[in-house]
Design an enzyme around this catalytic site. Structure first.
Site, PDB file in Angstrom:
ATOM      1  N   HIS A 148       0.843  -1.199   0.000  1.00 21.51           N
ATOM      2  CA  HIS A 148       0.000   0.000   0.000  1.00 21.51           C
ATOM      3  C   HIS A 148       0.871   1.239   0.000  1.00 21.51           C
ATOM      4  O   HIS A 148       2.099   1.156   0.122  1.00 21.51           O
ATOM      5  CB  HIS A 148      -0.933   0.022   1.227  1.00 21.51           C
ATOM      6  N   HIS A 197      -6.105  -1.979   3.907  1.00 20.73           N
ATOM      7  CA  HIS A 197      -6.049  -0.767   3.101  1.00 20.73           C
ATOM      8  C   HIS A 197      -5.132  -0.974   1.900  1.00 20.73           C
ATOM      9  O   HIS A 197      -4.123  -1.657   1.988  1.00 20.73           O
ATOM     10  CB  HIS A 197      -5.637   0.471   3.897  1.00 20.73           C
ATOM     11  N   HIS A 211       4.685   7.447   2.602  1.00 18.90           N
ATOM     12  CA  HIS A 211       5.453   6.208   2.515  1.00 18.90           C
ATOM     13  C   HIS A 211       4.785   5.236   1.560  1.00 18.90           C
ATOM     14  O   HIS A 211       3.617   5.380   1.216  1.00 18.90           O
ATOM     15  CB  HIS A 211       5.611   5.547   3.893  1.00 18.90           C
ATOM     16  N   HIS A 243       0.336  -0.480  15.001  1.00 22.45           N
ATOM     17  CA  HIS A 243      -0.690   0.540  14.818  1.00 22.45           C
ATOM     18  C   HIS A 243      -1.966   0.161  15.571  1.00 22.45           C
ATOM     19  O   HIS A 243      -2.304  -1.026  15.672  1.00 22.45           O
ATOM     20  CB  HIS A 243      -1.073   0.665  13.334  1.00 22.45           C
ATOM     21  N   TYR A 252       8.903   1.847  10.206  1.00 19.83           N
ATOM     22  CA  TYR A 252       9.081   2.884   9.187  1.00 19.83           C
ATOM     23  C   TYR A 252      10.561   3.203   9.078  1.00 19.83           C
ATOM     24  O   TYR A 252      11.267   3.335  10.088  1.00 19.83           O
ATOM     25  CB  TYR A 252       8.309   4.144   9.557  1.00 19.83           C
ATOM     26  N   GLU A 262       7.930   1.343   4.517  1.00 15.85           N
ATOM     27  CA  GLU A 262       7.396   0.631   5.676  1.00 15.85           C
ATOM     28  C   GLU A 262       7.436  -0.860   5.399  1.00 15.85           C
ATOM     29  O   GLU A 262       7.222  -1.297   4.261  1.00 15.85           O
ATOM     30  CB  GLU A 262       5.942   1.041   5.945  1.00 15.85           C
TER      31      GLU A 262
END
Length: 304
Positions: A148, A197, A211, A243, A252, A262
């Site tokens: 992503h 996502h 990122h 997260h 990261y 990431e």
């Protein structure tokens, strides 16, 4: 009909040889094509010709590509994007090496999004007949695929509307200024299918990259990636941590040009008919970094 997934990230780098060390040796991507000033990579478990393009000359995102299910989808999305008010251009087959014809959309966030329906198939490193679970000779992190991207925009709600109304994405998570329906959005995490996502947007300078991420399997692989980053003197932004938003496990870090990458594992399986998780600004730090519950300055200010 529909957008299948993120197909490629085309990023700019200041020094191609340094970038090749990072993405080839540290991340363990496979080089599939090289030409003056540009190199193409794929992860070991990706079917298509490439998922990362690096171009020498600057930093940040040149463009991002998403693959659609059928050739007929292109015309449908072209009309929808134009009706939304976006600038749309046709792109010919081969304009991007090994990629079919498609369209290029200038998003409300000022990023360039390409939609295409086909790319040259080169296969994975383990094949399709009695495949092993991973290649025997992985290099570095051995990232299996790109997953992503998180982009910046000065109108998160508009970006959310575009992806939901034009491309049939849905929001899995949002950070909202309040719980009212007409409130402002600080961040949105959007899925095209069952992944938690496929793209996300946060408030920031339009046209900029926060990122792009590589998928790993689990927490153990995240930790191992961190150890390799220490061995290779990779600049780490934050992590290993987790997260609250998406529940993903993460590190990261920066490539030599300063583009943030990431490694991401976990998350949850999502469905279009599920309610959106909503986070309020007072819990943003917990949403981004669940364990520390604290944002570092780089995470909210460094874009390329």
């Amino acid at each position: 009909m529909g957008v299948l997934r993120m197909g490629y990230v085309h990023a700019k780098v200041t020094d191609l040889e340094e970038a090749k060390q990072h993405y080839g040796s540290t991340m363990g991507l496979y080089e599939t094509r090289s030409e003056p000033g540009r190199v193409f990579y794929k992860g070991w478990d990706e079917w298509d010709h490439h998922s990362v393009v690096l171009e020498e000359g600057g930093v940040g995102l040149a463009k991002i590509g998403y693959k659609v299910a059928d050739a007929g989808d292109i015309e449908i999305y072209e009309k929808r994007a134009e009706q939304f008010g976006c600038t749309v251009q046709r792109m010919a087959a081969g304009e991007n090496p090994e990629v079919s014809d498609g369209i290029r959309i200038t998003l409300p966030s000022r990023h360039e999004l390409e939609l295409y329906h086909d790319m040259t198939l080169v296969g994975t490193e383990v094949g399709t007949i009695n495949p092993d679970v991973f290649p025997r000779h992985l290099i570095g992190v051995g990232a299996p695929r790109v997953e992503h991207a998180l982009l910046a925009t000065d109108d998160v709600r508009l970006a959310d509307r575009f992806f939901c109304e034009v491309l049939d994405f849905y929001a899995t998570e949002r950070v909202q200024t309040s719980l009212d329906d007409d409130c402002g959005y600080i961040g949105t995490w959007l899925s095209a299918g069952n992944q938690v996502h496929d793209i996300a947007f946060i408030d920031g300078p339009p046209g900029k990259l926060h990122h792009f991420a590589f998928q790993l399997k689990d927490w153990a692989e995240i930790l191992r990636a961190g150890q390799l980053f220490a061995m290779d003197d990779v600049s780490v932004d934050i992590g290993p941590t987790q997260h609250g938003i998406t529940r993903g496990e993460t590190i990261y870090f920066f490539d030599p040009a300063g583009n943030r990458n990431e490694v991401f594992a976990g998350g949850y399986f999502s469905y279009p008919d599920r309610p959106t998780h909503v986070w309020t600004p007072d819990q943003l730090a917990k949403g981004i970094f669940y364990v520390q519950r604290e944002l570092n300055d780089r995470f909210t200010t460094v874009f390329t």
